[in-house]
Design an enzyme around this catalytic site. Sequence first.
Site, PDB file in Angstrom:
ATOM      1  N   ASP A 128      37.723 -25.537 -19.684  1.00 44.24           N
ATOM      2  CA  ASP A 128      38.940 -24.771 -19.411  1.00 44.24           C
ATOM      3  C   ASP A 128      39.744 -24.687 -20.711  1.00 44.24           C
ATOM      4  O   ASP A 128      40.202 -25.704 -21.239  1.00 44.24           O
ATOM      5  CB  ASP A 128      39.751 -25.449 -18.308  1.00 44.24           C
ATOM      6  CG  ASP A 128      40.873 -24.568 -17.781  1.00 44.24           C
ATOM      7  OD1 ASP A 128      41.092 -23.482 -18.349  1.00 44.24           O
ATOM      8  OD2 ASP A 128      41.532 -24.965 -16.806  1.00 44.24           O
ATOM      9  N   LYS A 181      49.425 -17.903 -22.203  1.00 42.36           N
ATOM     10  CA  LYS A 181      50.361 -18.654 -23.030  1.00 42.36           C
ATOM     11  C   LYS A 181      50.406 -18.132 -24.458  1.00 42.36           C
ATOM     12  O   LYS A 181      51.484 -17.834 -24.987  1.00 42.36           O
ATOM     13  CB  LYS A 181      49.985 -20.139 -23.034  1.00 42.36           C
ATOM     14  CG  LYS A 181      50.529 -20.933 -21.856  1.00 42.36           C
ATOM     15  CD  LYS A 181      49.844 -20.592 -20.556  1.00 42.36           C
ATOM     16  CE  LYS A 181      50.379 -21.440 -19.411  1.00 42.36           C
ATOM     17  NZ  LYS A 181      49.697 -21.125 -18.137  1.00 42.36           N
ATOM     18  N   TRP A 189      44.746 -30.355 -13.426  1.00 39.06           N
ATOM     19  CA  TRP A 189      45.625 -29.303 -12.920  1.00 39.06           C
ATOM     20  C   TRP A 189      45.364 -29.148 -11.423  1.00 39.06           C
ATOM     21  O   TRP A 189      44.208 -28.929 -11.013  1.00 39.06           O
ATOM     22  CB  TRP A 189      45.315 -28.008 -13.665  1.00 39.06           C
ATOM     23  CG  TRP A 189      46.211 -26.852 -13.366  1.00 39.06           C
ATOM     24  CD1 TRP A 189      47.538 -26.877 -13.095  1.00 39.06           C
ATOM     25  CD2 TRP A 189      45.828 -25.465 -13.338  1.00 39.06           C
ATOM     26  NE1 TRP A 189      48.024 -25.606 -12.897  1.00 39.06           N
ATOM     27  CE2 TRP A 189      46.981 -24.718 -13.039  1.00 39.06           C
ATOM     28  CE3 TRP A 189      44.627 -24.795 -13.543  1.00 39.06           C
ATOM     29  CZ2 TRP A 189      46.974 -23.336 -12.926  1.00 39.06           C
ATOM     30  CZ3 TRP A 189      44.612 -23.415 -13.432  1.00 39.06           C
ATOM     31  CH2 TRP A 189      45.778 -22.702 -13.135  1.00 39.06           C
TER      32      TRP A 189
END
Length: 399
Positions: free
Chosen positions: A212, A247, A132
């Site tokens: 993560d 999310k 990312w």
Amino acid sequence: MSHFSAIAQVPGDPILGLLDAYRADPNPAKLDLGVGVYKDASGLTPIPRAVKLAEQRLLETEQTKTYIGGHGAAEFGERLLQLVLGTDSALLRDGLAGATQTPGGTGALRLAGEFIARNLPGRSIWLSDPTWPIHETLFAACGLRVEHYPYVGADNRLHVDAMLEALQRIPAGDVVLLHACCHNPTGFDLGTADWQRVLDVVKARELLPLIDFAYQGFGDSLEQDAWAVRLFANELPELLVTSSCSKNFGLYRERTGALIVRADSAGRLAAVRSQLALLARGLWSTPPAHGAAVVAEILGDAELKALWSAEVEGMRQRVASLRSGLVEALRPHGLAERFAHIAEQRGMFSYTGLSAEQVARLRTEFSVYLVSSGRASVAGMSEARLDYLAGAIARVCQA
């Protein structure tokens, strides 16, 4: 005299810039596959029903807007720890893990970076290639030396052996960032046997893992997606985990996340948490309360938790269906085999394998917006538009 005359304008965030271009595009057939948010069949990012019900309860019962402290709301931390590490975790029973609430998963990453820079000086942090992009930005801003290990190559395949070979050469004590599930940006995840091999190397090299965990529930299930995190937490004496509620709870703008620490003793955990509270004080003082209260309300109520779990599973299944649906839509164009990996990947993103030139043509000729690396947000697709998208991809691939 102008105080600001020497300040140069810098380019904006490429993904947010893509969103601006998408919004300005008048084409009614346009598709936004750039920004990483879940969208329903109508193109909206919905608020889960469990969240709305929890908010209604809070509206009726909330009695104060005072600060919630450096580590955040206690109920949020306790319940998120159970979600991530398991309700029967011996680590929680023995007081060997704690959560510090942060403004989203990004805030958790920044707090982790600051902690490493201030308290573990000289350590490098190793990121997957690719990763990312914000990982690069955040850790560099903390003053950390950023290094990389191979993950997905130019052939758009997961290279586990190359990853392991690189990890074996990392200096002892360095920090290695791993994606728990739904790897961003590639969508390629390690299997259980791969995770065990990575764990063996981490142990042998005495590395500190930073996992993560931004997409719990979007890979296989809420429980299965936590498998690697729990494996590492149970097998290693020390671990950092960044957890996001953006999310799976749909709380994007509420900025709700946490940095979880696993230590080998309650005393060491208390010392680490004291440093995190000090660092957080200088970053955001205290975290926002609303999203954390919503999460705590849902996870603390059996009916709401069951409803929420079903909603997360519905989102997961829909994204998986879009993946397989796109591959099938590409079949009449003779491209199903070439893009079969899209159905095999997991989570919200896919490394499509499209070139930067092909991505540019998708945007200019078909108003299909995705990142120049070829990363597409599968969650931005819709069932009704798969044939259009497949046709556009076929045109740019076969020209």
